[in-house]
Design a protein around this motif. Sequence first.
Motif, PDB file in Angstrom:
ATOM      1  N   LEU A  60       0.828  -1.205   0.000  1.00  0.00           N
ATOM      2  CA  LEU A  60       0.000   0.000   0.000  1.00  0.00           C
ATOM      3  C   LEU A  60       0.858   1.248   0.000  1.00  0.00           C
ATOM      4  O   LEU A  60       0.537   2.252  -0.654  1.00  0.00           O
ATOM      5  N   VAL A  61       1.927   1.197   0.719  1.00  0.00           N
ATOM      6  CA  VAL A  61       2.848   2.356   0.722  1.00  0.00           C
ATOM      7  C   VAL A  61       3.322   2.634  -0.689  1.00  0.00           C
ATOM      8  O   VAL A  61       3.342   3.780  -1.154  1.00  0.00           O
ATOM      9  N   LEU A  62       3.720   1.588  -1.366  1.00  0.00           N
ATOM     10  CA  LEU A  62       4.164   1.750  -2.750  1.00  0.00           C
ATOM     11  C   LEU A  62       3.067   2.361  -3.604  1.00  0.00           C
ATOM     12  O   LEU A  62       3.298   3.227  -4.449  1.00  0.00           O
ATOM     13  N   ASN A  63       1.865   1.942  -3.371  1.00  0.00           N
ATOM     14  CA  ASN A  63       0.728   2.465  -4.116  1.00  0.00           C
ATOM     15  C   ASN A  63       0.589   3.958  -3.882  1.00  0.00           C
ATOM     16  O   ASN A  63       0.346   4.739  -4.801  1.00  0.00           O
ATOM     17  N   PHE A  64       0.717   4.303  -2.620  1.00  0.00           N
ATOM     18  CA  PHE A  64       0.571   5.719  -2.306  1.00  0.00           C
ATOM     19  C   PHE A  64       1.675   6.529  -2.986  1.00  0.00           C
ATOM     20  O   PHE A  64       1.439   7.635  -3.481  1.00  0.00           O
ATOM     21  N   LEU A  65       2.859   5.983  -2.982  1.00  0.00           N
ATOM     22  CA  LEU A  65       3.954   6.720  -3.616  1.00  0.00           C
ATOM     23  C   LEU A  65       3.693   6.892  -5.108  1.00  0.00           C
ATOM     24  O   LEU A  65       3.945   7.949  -5.685  1.00  0.00           O
ATOM     25  N   ALA A  66       3.175   5.873  -5.721  1.00  0.00           N
ATOM     26  CA  ALA A  66       2.868   5.990  -7.151  1.00  0.00           C
ATOM     27  C   ALA A  66       1.840   7.063  -7.379  1.00  0.00           C
ATOM     28  O   ALA A  66       1.948   7.892  -8.309  1.00  0.00           O
ATOM     29  N   VAL A  67       0.843   7.047  -6.552  1.00  0.00           N
ATOM     30  CA  VAL A  67      -0.216   8.061  -6.710  1.00  0.00           C
ATOM     31  C   VAL A  67       0.343   9.444  -6.443  1.00  0.00           C
ATOM     32  O   VAL A  67      -0.024  10.423  -7.100  1.00  0.00           O
TER      33      VAL A  67
END
Lengths: 692, 105, 172
Positions: free
Chosen positions: C35-42
């Motif tokens: 999820l952290v990675l997802n947030f960073l992508a966003v």
Amino acid sequence: MSLLETASAGGLFLYAPLIIALPILGLLVNILFGRRLGERFVSLVASSAVGFAFLVAVLQFLALQGHPEGTTIHVADWITITTLNVPWALKIDTLSATMMLMVTGVSTLIHIYAIGYMHEDVRFQGDPGRYPRFFIFFNLFVAAMMILVSADNYLMMFVGWEGVGLCSYLLIGFWYEKGKDGIGNAIAGKKAFITNRIGDFGFLIAMFLIFGAVGSLQFEQVFHWAETNGMANAGIVTAITLFMLLGATGKSAQLPLYVWLPDAMAGPTPVSALIHAATMVTAGIYMIARSAPLFAVAETSAHVAALIGAATALFAATIAVGQFDIKRVLAYSTISQLGFMMAAVGIGAYVAGMFHLVTHAFFKALLFLSSGSVIQGIEHGHHDLEGHNAGEHGEEFDPQDMRNMGGLRSRMPITFWVYLIGALALSGLPPLAGFFSKDEILADASMENLAVYVMLAAAAFLTAFYMGRQILMVFFGKSRSEAAAHARENPPVMTIPLMILAGLAVVGGGLNLPGLHSLTTWLEHTIAHVHATDFNVQVALTSVALALLAIAAAWLLYGRKTLTKGDRDPLRGILGPIFIGMENKWWVDELYEVLFIRTYVHLAHFLAETLDWRFWHDWFHDRVLGAFYRNGTRWLAGSFDLGVIDAFANGLGTITGMAAAGLRKLQTGFVRTYALAVFVGVVLVLAYFIFV
Amino acid sequence: MNVPTSYIIALSGVLFSLGILGVLIRRNTIVIFMSIELMLNSANLAFIAFARMMAPAAEALRGQVIVFFIIAVAAAEVAVGLALIVAIFRNKETVNIDEVNSLQG
Amino acid sequence: MTTDLALFLGIAAISILTAVSMLLSRDTIYSALFLVLNFLAVATLYLLLNAAFIAMVQVTVYAGAIMVLFLFVIMLLGTSHDTLGGPYRWQLPVAIILGLGLITELAVTLMARGESISNNAASVSEAFGSPASVGKLLFSEYLVPFEVTSVLLLVAMVGAVILTRRGKQEGL
């Protein structure tokens, strides 16, 4: 203004309604306060009510002196239905005034007598509480009789007619728990009422016919119609008068409806004197006299009336000869004299009839009251012997039986002398009242109808005979019982009215002396067809001779060798079976019993027992209606209420429960399920927005 | 960036669906919570895309302002939510959402 | 294919992949990290969309604070493993179908009305999305929500403390 001047002005007529109102007021006062205020108050109120009514009657008499044609006082409207108009109105004319004077006058005297008589009597019978009731009924009677004689129309007369019938019933059965088997007096009252009812039925039919033919019930209009249309409708008029005659035979005790009067002697003596001698029984005669115009048209009915009257006179006289009860003799004598009056009005001698009516009232009342005095004296003697045990005698000792009397001349002198005067007057000896009145009837009869004359003359002979027999048995000879030996005279409150009546019996003849004809001229103003009868010397001498002959015969049988205790009546030996017939009143009551009464009683029993009680009440009510109701309610309460309604109510609950149980399954507790549900909703809503 | 806004919206939509799937499929409460954050995030993305689309209009920046607020609220919500999860864990010794079913009717 | 588009597609792929991985991984910690990675992508995508301030806020607050808090709790509770399944297995296919349905709906909407939001070419100034401009808006027009948000954060703090407080008998 002097009294006569006021009278001639007609103002006194307006007092006429008081003649009815005063007795009613008297009885109301006694009803409300009588019991509390005691004997003296009650007797004072009752006697003064009637006394003042007598004064009002005198005022009417005075008023009529100035206005002999009379007047009508309209008191109130009663019935007004299209064509039928019946008011409460008083017709004051010479005929009604005669009746008013006689009734109120004699009533006052008898009221005073009754004060003393009832005072002793209630003590003997042991019930002082009845004293007020007696005077209340007495006043009610006078009021009803006044309504009867002063009526302006047939319906109001009928009201008075019924009223006196009611009072007769109430007063005959005054001691309602005494008499044969404890109910005899009540049965006598019932007999009087029912027999009178048969007569009343005749009167009612007559009224219906009158209304049908004339359209009104008021005397003026009816008589006017009779005079103008009467001959044309002779059939109807005959029917009317015959039915009226039926009514008169009931009330005035003629053949065949006389049977109630001897039994009516069960009432107290003042009742017998007033109602069954002087006043009520004369109502029939008065009615026929009043309806003279109708009878003038229907000659057949008049003949029938005369024959019935004459036959009754003779028949009743024969029965009187064989009676031993002192009051029974007088009762049958009354029936016989009423027959004389009926015969008189039947042959058209209205004045003679009314004359005899008035004089008969005097001496018959006198005789009855004196007989009451005798009975009272005997009872006093009986009590003095036996001590005070009230109510015990009557079983073994009958104070009214002449066989228990004798020798009372010396013990009760006043009673003896007044009784003698009454008896001589009744027998028709001059110069007493009875001679003039009876003689006038005989004179008229001899000219109109020979058969009637012969029967009446025979009855006159028997009258003198049985009165002689009675006097000799009661007052002469030696006492046939201990009680008679100890009898004593009565107090003045009883003897003074007797003396007054005796005086009237002596001078009463002056009302219509031959030559003066005062009553004839007086009544001429009211009755159209009166004529003055000339004095018929032949008839007069015959009747006096017959009377003296009868008295002599009586003396021969009863006076020469007076009866001693236990002797048989000498007449029994002479006449044998005829005497037995006389003594048993020719078995008329028994005949009626077999012919009519038995069937009727059976029918009544059937209707009451079987039809009403067993069928209607037991079967129909209990089984049909009751069962229907019971089963119905049982079904409603049980099957319907429990089964249907409760099931419905419970069903609602059950359904709710099931729905809840079903819906509860949604609450799984799993959050994910809830989330799924939400998501489903979202998708659907979005789809709706996108595609719709 | 010269990408049609609809593409970005499509991406936002896909991320949102994935977030919902995560809520429905996973049984671990914390992972469910994270899926919820994913959903919020996808909404933020949509806001920013629209803000960029409407630039340079004066109201365009409001899209970004509201994203700011959403992030703040998300932070608060996470704090409270995780506190709840800890409290439930203390009572029930589990974070398996299937076992938290005391409200079962 | 412009660079923008390629860039966008790449970032989109990363975010979707990480999201799917978050869903499917068994280990909870791996999920959080994905999820952290997802947030960073966003966040990167935000930058590309001229929302610099927000991108930083996203990294700082979302990926930095919130996800760290998640990791704290995961480690505190020691609930690393998880399985799919459990009761109501039928819900899994239903959920997938519904998810696909939702995506279909979105696709349909975009295709039907997508033209109106396709234009993205207007150029913007550098100040668009800068902290200064967002801040200016924040402190003028949206001041009240700003202050209310601070109260909200206070309430959340208090709530968190209360909810995790033990009862008196257990001590603190």
